[in-house]
Design an enzyme around this catalytic site. Sequence first.
Site, PDB file in Angstrom:
ATOM      1  N   THR A  51       0.841  -1.203   0.000  1.00 40.85           N
ATOM      2  CA  THR A  51       0.000   0.000   0.000  1.00 40.85           C
ATOM      3  C   THR A  51       0.872   1.248   0.000  1.00 40.85           C
ATOM      4  O   THR A  51       0.658   2.179  -0.789  1.00 40.85           O
ATOM      5  CB  THR A  51      -0.938  -0.020   1.225  1.00 40.85           C
ATOM      6  OG1 THR A  51      -1.766  -1.186   1.138  1.00 40.85           O
ATOM      7  CG2 THR A  51      -1.804   1.230   1.292  1.00 40.85           C
ATOM      8  N   ASN A  74      -5.189  -9.194  -8.207  1.00 36.47           N
ATOM      9  CA  ASN A  74      -5.301  -9.974  -6.970  1.00 36.47           C
ATOM     10  C   ASN A  74      -6.526 -10.881  -6.926  1.00 36.47           C
ATOM     11  O   ASN A  74      -6.511 -11.924  -6.296  1.00 36.47           O
ATOM     12  CB  ASN A  74      -5.297  -9.041  -5.753  1.00 36.47           C
ATOM     13  CG  ASN A  74      -6.197  -7.851  -5.909  1.00 36.47           C
ATOM     14  OD1 ASN A  74      -6.095  -7.125  -6.893  1.00 36.47           O
ATOM     15  ND2 ASN A  74      -7.089  -7.634  -4.970  1.00 36.47           N
ATOM     16  N   GLN A 117       1.171  -8.990  -6.524  1.00 36.11           N
ATOM     17  CA  GLN A 117       0.619 -10.339  -6.690  1.00 36.11           C
ATOM     18  C   GLN A 117       1.379 -11.185  -7.712  1.00 36.11           C
ATOM     19  O   GLN A 117       1.023 -12.347  -7.912  1.00 36.11           O
ATOM     20  CB  GLN A 117      -0.864 -10.269  -7.081  1.00 36.11           C
ATOM     21  CG  GLN A 117      -1.766  -9.769  -5.973  1.00 36.11           C
ATOM     22  CD  GLN A 117      -1.939 -10.758  -4.819  1.00 36.11           C
ATOM     23  OE1 GLN A 117      -1.513 -11.907  -4.879  1.00 36.11           O
ATOM     24  NE2 GLN A 117      -2.576 -10.296  -3.758  1.00 36.11           N
ATOM     25  N   SER A 150       5.398  -6.421  -1.954  1.00 35.23           N
ATOM     26  CA  SER A 150       4.995  -6.597  -0.558  1.00 35.23           C
ATOM     27  C   SER A 150       5.488  -7.949  -0.075  1.00 35.23           C
ATOM     28  O   SER A 150       5.271  -8.972  -0.737  1.00 35.23           O
ATOM     29  CB  SER A 150       3.465  -6.529  -0.465  1.00 35.23           C
ATOM     30  OG  SER A 150       3.056  -6.846   0.837  1.00 35.23           O
ATOM     31  N   HIS A 177       4.598  -9.903   2.493  1.00 31.34           N
ATOM     32  CA  HIS A 177       3.719 -10.945   3.060  1.00 31.34           C
ATOM     33  C   HIS A 177       2.968 -11.748   2.007  1.00 31.34           C
ATOM     34  O   HIS A 177       2.267 -12.706   2.331  1.00 31.34           O
ATOM     35  CB  HIS A 177       2.763 -10.351   4.106  1.00 31.34           C
ATOM     36  CG  HIS A 177       1.617  -9.546   3.579  1.00 31.34           C
ATOM     37  ND1 HIS A 177       0.347 -10.067   3.493  1.00 31.34           N
ATOM     38  CD2 HIS A 177       1.537  -8.279   3.147  1.00 31.34           C
ATOM     39  CE1 HIS A 177      -0.468  -9.124   3.033  1.00 31.34           C
ATOM     40  NE2 HIS A 177       0.235  -8.030   2.818  1.00 31.34           N
ATOM     41  N   THR A 234      13.054   5.180  10.909  1.00 32.63           N
ATOM     42  CA  THR A 234      14.015   4.135  11.246  1.00 32.63           C
ATOM     43  C   THR A 234      13.625   2.836  10.567  1.00 32.63           C
ATOM     44  O   THR A 234      12.468   2.422  10.641  1.00 32.63           O
ATOM     45  CB  THR A 234      14.055   3.942  12.785  1.00 32.63           C
ATOM     46  OG1 THR A 234      14.391   5.202  13.368  1.00 32.63           O
ATOM     47  CG2 THR A 234      15.050   2.883  13.202  1.00 32.63           C
ATOM     48  N   CYS A 253     -19.607  -7.225   1.028  1.00 30.98           N
ATOM     49  CA  CYS A 253     -21.006  -7.310   1.432  1.00 30.98           C
ATOM     50  C   CYS A 253     -21.292  -6.244   2.478  1.00 30.98           C
ATOM     51  O   CYS A 253     -20.543  -6.085   3.420  1.00 30.98           O
ATOM     52  CB  CYS A 253     -21.221  -8.695   2.012  1.00 30.98           C
ATOM     53  SG  CYS A 253     -22.802  -8.923   2.757  1.00 30.98           S
TER      54      CYS A 253
HETATM   55  N1  PLP Z   1      -1.576  -4.379  -4.351  1.00 32.70           N
HETATM   56  C1  PLP Z   1      -2.141  -5.573  -4.551  1.00 32.70           C
HETATM   57  C2  PLP Z   1      -2.369  -6.051  -5.957  1.00 32.70           C
HETATM   58  C3  PLP Z   1      -2.524  -6.366  -3.469  1.00 32.70           C
HETATM   59  O1  PLP Z   1      -3.103  -7.548  -3.684  1.00 32.70           O
HETATM   60  C4  PLP Z   1      -2.284  -5.875  -2.160  1.00 32.70           C
HETATM   61  C5  PLP Z   1      -2.716  -6.648  -0.974  1.00 32.70           C
HETATM   62  O2  PLP Z   1      -3.655  -7.403  -1.023  1.00 32.70           O
HETATM   63  C6  PLP Z   1      -1.687  -4.620  -2.005  1.00 32.70           C
HETATM   64  C7  PLP Z   1      -1.343  -3.894  -3.121  1.00 32.70           C
HETATM   65  C8  PLP Z   1      -1.417  -4.045  -0.650  1.00 32.70           C
HETATM   66  O3  PLP Z   1      -0.275  -4.628  -0.068  1.00 32.70           O
HETATM   67  P1  PLP Z   1      -0.043  -4.558   1.509  1.00 32.70           P
HETATM   68  O4  PLP Z   1      -1.006  -5.516   2.128  1.00 32.70           O
HETATM   69  O5  PLP Z   1       1.389  -4.974   1.690  1.00 32.70           O
HETATM   70  O6  PLP Z   1      -0.265  -3.153   1.925  1.00 32.70           O
END
Ligand code: PLP
Length: 393
Positions: A74, A153, A181, A201, A203, A239, A327
């Site tokens: 993000t 995604n 993704q 990202s 995670h 930091t 929803c």
């Molecule tokens: N962009 C895409 C295509 C994503 O699927 C996601 C998270 O689902 C993000 C950005 C956001 O990443 P983060 O969760 O590291 O902020």
Amino acid sequence: MTMRRIYFDHNATTPVDPAVLAEMLPYLSAEYGNASSVHSFGQSARGAVERARESVAALIGARPAEIVFTSGGTESDNAAICGIAGAASSDRRHIITTAIEHAAVLHTCQALERHTVDVSYLPVSRDGVVDPGDVRGALRPETVLISVMHANNELGTLQPIEEIGRIAAEAGVTFHTDAVQSAGKVPLDVAQLGVHLLSLSAHKLCGPKGVGALYVRKGVRLEPLMHGGHSERDRRAGTENVPAIAGFGKAAELARARLAEQGARISALRDRLEQGLLQRVPGARVNGRSAPRTPNTCNMLFPGVESESLVIALDLQGLACSAGAACSSGATDPSHVLAAIGLSSAEARASVRFSLGCTNTDEEIARALEIIPAVVAGHRGVSPGRREPVPTP
Ligand code: PLP
């Protein structure tokens, strides 16, 4: 006996790889220095950050100096889009993006629209792919940025980034792609893609949450999002989150080493799941099926089902997946992605995303092929209760 749970929601997040956790632990205990300090505690932390920078750069074919660590996908998207808009001259106030971007891009563009930036949201085909010709057609003399995601995604569809990269280069426009993704799922090379900026990202590739990176091609000028100290060569104040960055580096290294083998294995599992469900569930369809897709994602439409209640029923059977719709107040808003590929709101409400990852096995696919058809058969015509909005990550 405890139920063996099946996790088919890797596009939402992934488990942290044990080797990633092992890499992080020293920086959460004995090696707690600030990476900006000159003493040996600081130098140990600095070493970890710079090793991670090399691994992340190697995953995407970049130079280490072109990697800026952030708090996640993000922030990377915000830093790219606001950074280019903020550094642009007053006559360059137009951005081109697509209707299927993640909220991190869409909502950032919408926020800029409130500050005199004009944004073109391009449509996509029924398979969820943007036409490079539309990108070319949307260019204006005042266009300052093109931002098109690499993999979607919800659908997993891959966008024609290389072609768009050539169009951007011809027009002299900066090009950003959200590769959150696709990283770790398909090979990535920033030079081949022709991008100036690329978001990552940790995670989503078996690294920790709350850390990401923005690739910034040498020479590209960005107005920083964060103001403060001089970290990340003045490109991102604050930091450094050393344990998370060290974990991200390890995750990137593993993803690169395992890419070919895991890609082939996971796509075989996904294809078996997909084929099996198409055979066993009458009327089932795959959304975005004919487009090039990431190896792990399958978005399926089960006519007559309410995805929100299906996801809960599947969870009760030990299978985690996600609904392709948000929803709210008893009425389900179709996901903007499924709406963009032309699904009716009823079809979008009947769509479910299964996203596989490195922990999934053949045996889990076999169990899923028993669980899902039975739960779908039991849920045709069942409507969900009132629920708060839950956008698909
Ligand atoms: N962009 C895409 C295509 C994503 O699927 C996601 C998270 O689902 C993000 C950005 C956001 O990443 P983060 O969760 O590291 O902020």
